[in-house]
Design an enzyme around this catalytic site. Structure first.
Site, PDB file in Angstrom:
ATOM      1  N   HIS A  82      -1.320   6.711   0.176  1.00  0.00           N
ATOM      2  CA  HIS A  82      -0.238   5.710   0.310  1.00  0.00           C
ATOM      3  C   HIS A  82      -0.118   4.899  -0.986  1.00  0.00           C
ATOM      4  CE1 HIS A  82       2.131   3.528   3.654  1.00  0.00           C
ATOM      5  NE2 HIS A  82       2.710   3.295   2.474  1.00  0.00           N
ATOM      6  N   GLU A 114      -3.593   7.430   9.053  1.00  0.00           N
ATOM      7  CA  GLU A 114      -4.172   7.048   7.749  1.00  0.00           C
ATOM      8  C   GLU A 114      -4.965   5.745   7.785  1.00  0.00           C
ATOM      9  OE1 GLU A 114      -0.372   6.682   5.648  1.00  0.00           O
ATOM     10  OE2 GLU A 114      -0.719   4.544   5.402  1.00  0.00           O
ATOM     11  N   ARG A 169       6.653   7.246   5.879  1.00  0.00           N
ATOM     12  CA  ARG A 169       5.640   6.746   6.813  1.00  0.00           C
ATOM     13  C   ARG A 169       5.010   7.943   7.506  1.00  0.00           C
ATOM     14  NH1 ARG A 169       4.320   1.077   7.418  1.00  0.00           N
ATOM     15  NH2 ARG A 169       5.379   0.425   5.554  1.00  0.00           N
ATOM     16  N   ASP A 217       1.903  11.490   0.953  1.00  0.00           N
ATOM     17  CA  ASP A 217       1.351  10.222   0.459  1.00  0.00           C
ATOM     18  C   ASP A 217       1.002   9.332   1.649  1.00  0.00           C
ATOM     19  OD1 ASP A 217       0.692   8.355  -1.666  1.00  0.00           O
ATOM     20  OD2 ASP A 217       2.429   7.198  -0.990  1.00  0.00           O
TER      21      ASP A 217
END
Ligand code: NAI
Length: 327
Positions: free
Chosen positions: A294, A262, A233, A257
């Site tokens: 993500h 985000e 996260r 990622d």
């Protein structure tokens, strides 16, 4: 039974319709979010499934109850968009997908780790410019001679550990709550574990304890030239501290990622729009940072599991009033 799936993506549709055929239930797929404006369209339905990542209006649960809907089957692991208390007040059971494919995320983490360690980004840029030289800027390490630290050795962390073991790496772990993984040497102290690692991969949940667990202080314990992979996260990494670590050469390179800010960007197309977030712009401009939106989870197996498990849970709640996947 008639089930409506909101927020449907093209890649989910076939799995949903096939499930309907096999289980003999009518499936209706729509792209829109579930909102107070369209909840009345559910009068003819028995169950719903959703995929929305933004918070629902607190009045949605009462509105669902009024049209006879008893559950919401989320198609994600995360469930912070729901208000459990409000849902319970109106007898709405919410289910999530606790694990749809730990391998999907673990394989992505290993893929990114290899890209960092083999300097793939730099090599790719050189080759794009027809520069076919070798030098110290692209000389690599081998995983089998490295110590990999897995932080958070749960479902995904365990698979990551196994995969890194497969490459012959020494795998160490930090997880105060679960140390049940073969071939991993566990440490009770995070800073000590960090100081031993050549590459760190994060697989913890987002909570108060893990918020910025990679910050200026923990970075100061890293080996010089350590690598960082984050597929967990965004909030687990203090991005400003990471950039400082990269600029000072403390961290060799990082693959993210997930990113703490985000939400306005990932899963949206910005190819014709400008990015306001200065930190994200900085990250995207660097060849020592790999950004992905993500997307670690995004495999066919995972999407099929997300759709099918959510529909199974919806059915379970309608038929029995409960589900093992209730949040
Ligand atoms: P899990 O709950 O199975 O494992 C998490 C592990 O972290 C547990 O073993 C727990 O004991 C440990 N942990 C909790 N607090 C900790 C702390 N302070 N320090 C060290 N360890 C701690 O969760 P799972 O399914 O393995 O997911 C891991 C992460 O991956 C989550 O943050 C999840 O949101 C994320 N994720 C990312 C995806 C992506 O596409 N990038 C997709 C799916 C999950």
């Amino acid at each position: 039974m008639k089930i409506k799936l909101f927020d449907i993506r093209e890649d989910e549709k076939n799995f949903a319709y096939s499930w309907g055929k096999v289980n003999n239930h009518e499936i209706v797929c729509v792209e829109e979010h579930l909102t107070l404006d369209n909840v009345s369209s559910l009068e003819a339905f028995d169950a719903i499934s959703t995929q929305q990542l933004h918070k629902y209006d607190d009045d949605i649960y009462e509105a669902l109850n009024k049209v006879g809907i008893k559950q919401i089957a989320g198609r994600t692991a995360g469930f912070d968009m729901f208000n459990k208390e409000e849902a319970a007040k109106h007898d709405i059971k919410i289910t999530n997908i606790p694990a749809y494919s730990p391998n999907a995320i673990a394989e992505f983490a290993v893929c990114r780790a290899l890209e960092l360690v083999r300097n793939i980004n730099k090599i790719h840029k050189r080759v794009t410019n027809q520069d076919f030289t070798w030098d110290e800027n692209v000389i690599a390490n081998e995983l089998r001679s490295m110590t990999i630290l897995v932080i958070g050795v749960g479902r995904i962390g365990k698979v990551s550990a196994q995969l890194f073991n497969g490459f012959g790496a020494k795998v160490i772990g930090y997880d105060p709550y679960d140390q049940s993984c073969d071939n991993v040497e566990f440490f009770d102290d995070l800073k000590e574990a960090i100081s031993k690692a050549d590459l760190i991969t994060l697989h913890v949940p987002a909570n108060d304890e893990t918020m910025h667990m990679i910050d200026e202080e923990t970075i100061s314990y890293m080996k010089n030239g350590a690598y960082l992979v984050n597929t967990s996260r965004g909030i687990t990494v203090d991005t400003k501290a990471l950039l400082k670590g990269l600029n000072e050469g403390k961290i060799h390179s990082a693959a993210l990622d997930v990113y703490e800010h985000e939400f306005d960007y990932f899963a949206y197309d910005y190819s014709n729009k400008s990015i306001e977030d200065e930190i994200l712009k900085d990250l995207l401009s660097r060849d020592d940072v790999l950004i992905s939106p993500h997307i670690a989870f995004y495999t066919k197996t995972a999407v099929q599991n997300m759709v099918e498990i959510s529909l199974d849970s919806a059915l379970e709640v309608i038929n029995t009033g409960k589900s093992l996947n209730e949040i």
